[in-house]
Write a protein that holds these residues in place. Sequence first.
Motif, mmCIF file in Angstrom:
data_model
loop_
_atom_site.group_PDB
_atom_site.id
_atom_site.type_symbol
_atom_site.label_atom_id
_atom_site.label_comp_id
_atom_site.label_asym_id
_atom_site.label_seq_id
_atom_site.Cartn_x
_atom_site.Cartn_y
_atom_site.Cartn_z
ATOM 1 N N UNK A 41 0.819 -1.217 0.000
ATOM 2 C CA UNK A 41 0.000 0.000 0.000
ATOM 3 C C UNK A 41 0.848 1.261 0.000
ATOM 4 N N UNK A 42 1.900 1.252 0.832
ATOM 5 C CA UNK A 42 2.782 2.417 0.921
ATOM 6 C C UNK A 42 3.540 2.670 -0.367
ATOM 7 N N UNK A 43 4.061 1.592 -0.982
ATOM 8 C CA UNK A 43 4.835 1.737 -2.225
ATOM 9 C C UNK A 43 3.948 2.266 -3.356
ATOM 10 N N UNK A 44 2.743 1.733 -3.494
ATOM 11 C CA UNK A 44 1.846 2.196 -4.571
ATOM 12 C C UNK A 44 1.486 3.673 -4.355
ATOM 13 N N UNK B 224 -0.071 11.324 6.298
ATOM 14 C CA UNK B 224 -0.020 11.077 4.850
ATOM 15 C C UNK B 224 -1.297 11.571 4.167
ATOM 16 N N UNK B 225 -2.446 11.384 4.831
ATOM 17 C CA UNK B 225 -3.728 11.865 4.288
ATOM 18 C C UNK B 225 -3.708 13.383 4.124
ATOM 19 N N UNK B 226 -3.171 14.082 5.147
ATOM 20 C CA UNK B 226 -3.067 15.541 5.060
ATOM 21 C C UNK B 226 -2.167 15.951 3.889
ATOM 22 N N UNK C 248 7.361 6.635 3.842
ATOM 23 C CA UNK C 248 8.584 5.824 4.032
ATOM 24 C C UNK C 248 8.489 5.039 5.332
ATOM 25 N N UNK C 249 7.933 5.673 6.354
ATOM 26 C CA UNK C 249 7.753 5.013 7.647
ATOM 27 C C UNK C 249 6.790 3.832 7.526
ATOM 28 N N UNK C 250 5.675 4.022 6.805
ATOM 29 C CA UNK C 250 4.700 2.944 6.608
ATOM 30 C C UNK C 250 5.342 1.785 5.839
ATOM 31 N N UNK C 251 6.086 2.109 4.783
ATOM 32 C CA UNK C 251 6.711 1.082 3.931
ATOM 33 C C UNK C 251 7.683 0.217 4.727
ATOM 34 N N UNK C 252 8.467 0.856 5.607
ATOM 35 C CA UNK C 252 9.508 0.116 6.339
ATOM 36 C C UNK C 252 9.031 -0.409 7.688
ATOM 37 N N UNK C 253 7.804 -0.069 8.106
ATOM 38 C CA UNK C 253 7.324 -0.516 9.416
ATOM 39 C C UNK C 253 7.178 -2.039 9.452
ATOM 40 N N UNK C 254 7.660 -2.612 10.535
ATOM 41 C CA UNK C 254 7.562 -4.058 10.700
ATOM 42 C C UNK C 254 8.647 -4.854 10.007
ATOM 43 N N UNK C 255 9.523 -4.185 9.231
ATOM 44 C CA UNK C 255 10.587 -4.921 8.539
ATOM 45 C C UNK C 255 11.747 -5.177 9.498
ATOM 46 N N UNK C 256 12.270 -6.408 9.551
ATOM 47 C CA UNK C 256 13.476 -6.651 10.352
ATOM 48 C C UNK C 256 14.669 -5.898 9.750
ATOM 49 N N UNK D 37 -6.504 12.963 -4.365
ATOM 50 C CA UNK D 37 -7.589 12.653 -3.426
ATOM 51 C C UNK D 37 -7.917 11.163 -3.428
ATOM 52 N N UNK D 38 -7.877 10.540 -4.612
ATOM 53 C CA UNK D 38 -8.205 9.115 -4.710
ATOM 54 C C UNK D 38 -7.135 8.238 -4.060
ATOM 55 N N UNK D 39 -5.882 8.750 -3.939
ATOM 56 C CA UNK D 39 -4.797 7.969 -3.329
ATOM 57 C C UNK D 39 -4.958 7.821 -1.812
ATOM 58 N N UNK D 40 -5.799 8.661 -1.219
ATOM 59 C CA UNK D 40 -6.001 8.591 0.242
ATOM 60 C C UNK D 40 -6.486 7.206 0.657
ATOM 61 N N UNK D 41 -7.316 6.581 -0.184
ATOM 62 C CA UNK D 41 -7.821 5.238 0.118
ATOM 63 C C UNK D 41 -6.707 4.220 0.283
ATOM 64 N N UNK D 42 -5.631 4.349 -0.523
ATOM 65 C CA UNK D 42 -4.505 3.411 -0.430
ATOM 66 C C UNK D 42 -3.806 3.520 0.918
ATOM 67 N N UNK D 43 -3.711 4.754 1.430
ATOM 68 C CA UNK D 43 -3.031 4.969 2.709
ATOM 69 C C UNK D 43 -3.745 4.199 3.818
ATOM 70 N N UNK D 44 -5.080 4.166 3.765
ATOM 71 C CA UNK D 44 -5.849 3.536 4.843
ATOM 72 C C UNK D 44 -5.997 2.030 4.673
#
Length: 522
Positions: A282-285, A347-349, A392-400, A498-505
């Motif tokens: 989701x973050x990468x897209x 990110x939404x803001x 960037x934080x969302x993309x890398x979150x949870x990665x070892x 505006x349509x990309x906001x859905x991907x963030x969530x």
Amino acid sequence: MNSPSKPATGAGPLPPLKGSQLAMGTLALSLAVFMNVLDSSIANVSIPAISGNMGVSPQQGTWVITSFAVANAISVPLTGWLTNHFGQVRLFMSSILLFVLSSMLCGMAPNIETLIAARVLQGAVAGPMIPLSQSLLLGSYPPSKSGMALALWGMTTLVAPIMGPLLGGWVSDNYSWPWIFYINIPVGLFTAWATWSIYRKRESQIKRLPIDTVGLALLVIWVGALQLTLDKGKELDWFNSGEIILLSVIAVVGLIYFVIWELGHDHPVVDLSLFKGRNFTGGVIAISIGYGLFFGSLVIMPLWLQTQLSYTATEAGKVMAPVGVFAILLSPIIGKILPKVDTRKVATMAFILFALVFYMRAQFTTDVDTVTLLIPTLIQGAAMSMFFIPLSSIILSGQPMEKIPAASGLSNFVRIMCGGMGASITTTLWDSRSSLHHAQLTESTGSAYPAFVQSVQSLMQQGMPEQGAWAVIDRAISVQASTMAATDIFWLSSFMFLSLIGLVWVTKPKKSAAPVDAGGAH
């Protein structure tokens, strides 16, 4: 997986850096990113000077840009695989030193063939620098401060693309074009010295895995074909060219075989399994499409100002430059508050602000004043500070920790490729919409239209011949058509943001935890 032949320094997670070492490490890594990103854009404005000096056409001169872009696009996704083989500190050091060497070779090039070969080397060695700088910086800070680390890293990636054309134009005007490459030498040598003195004892684990030669060959084929399609498509009239059709087929077929091969390989050259993670995908897209829209506007805004509104290159650069003001001021603040808030809200803001910026630009007319141009540019800086860091934080979150170079490399690769696509699609769309609007506007010209006849007569009364009057009116129509085409693109971009906001969530980052556990403790 094979056992590592060389262990990392220290068995457990490395402690964060402190004090002067942290400051120097952050400066060195940021300078490496700045130098890299700057060099990908600084040559663009110097193509006329390079072409003229070497006695080649501007079309041949554009290979200076294309050769770097193709080599860079191929090497960026290899970062994770190369890190496993050589270690992230050794790989980063090698990238910097080879970048300095290739910059020297670019400046000394006696002919266009040598310059293009040096740019291929420069693009190839530059690939791992951005992902590894991100990885090393995250490892330098405690997990609770990883948002600040990403903010400091993001500031350089935001400012460098804007500084590139300004600095390149100034160097070309006041000195000779080789200096756009020579300025990398002192910066690169300082960065190499500082990085080695601080990070040489913080090497990552090295794993001797089998080399995926088929995957590597497929990557080179499809990425190279796609990058050439994007860079040369407009020049060769896209799918009216047999060359572009062939390159497109190679890119599509190569990508399909590459994905199938990599998913079935035990030790793939690019870890596509990262896309199984919801946050990563989701973050990468979101960041890639958003960056493509942003980069497209970064290309057509100066073109529109210079070709239609008679701005000089320097004046157009000054209109675009203020985007860095709020980006620099707000990035540290965003980095500080990020661990305490839901990154998706930030990110939404960003996407809402981007939509506002492009809505404001969609109101531009041919007599737009400088203040009206500057206001959305300033707001865009604020949007950028809330765009790169949270995503960037969302993309890398949870990665070892051991996956961060691969995740950063792959996400940066997709983002850079989408930036290229955004530039190509935007300029092509601008041309086609300009032609459409021009055709529609000229329907109201001719002797049957009193307003047109009156305009021609008025110009002729000022001493202008009839053909000259027609030319003046045609120029006015062209400016109007190009402006209408640009505002069409701005309207579309506003809606898409505006349509990309859905991907963030779609993502599920932790709200109160650090975006990335850089120490790998959990």
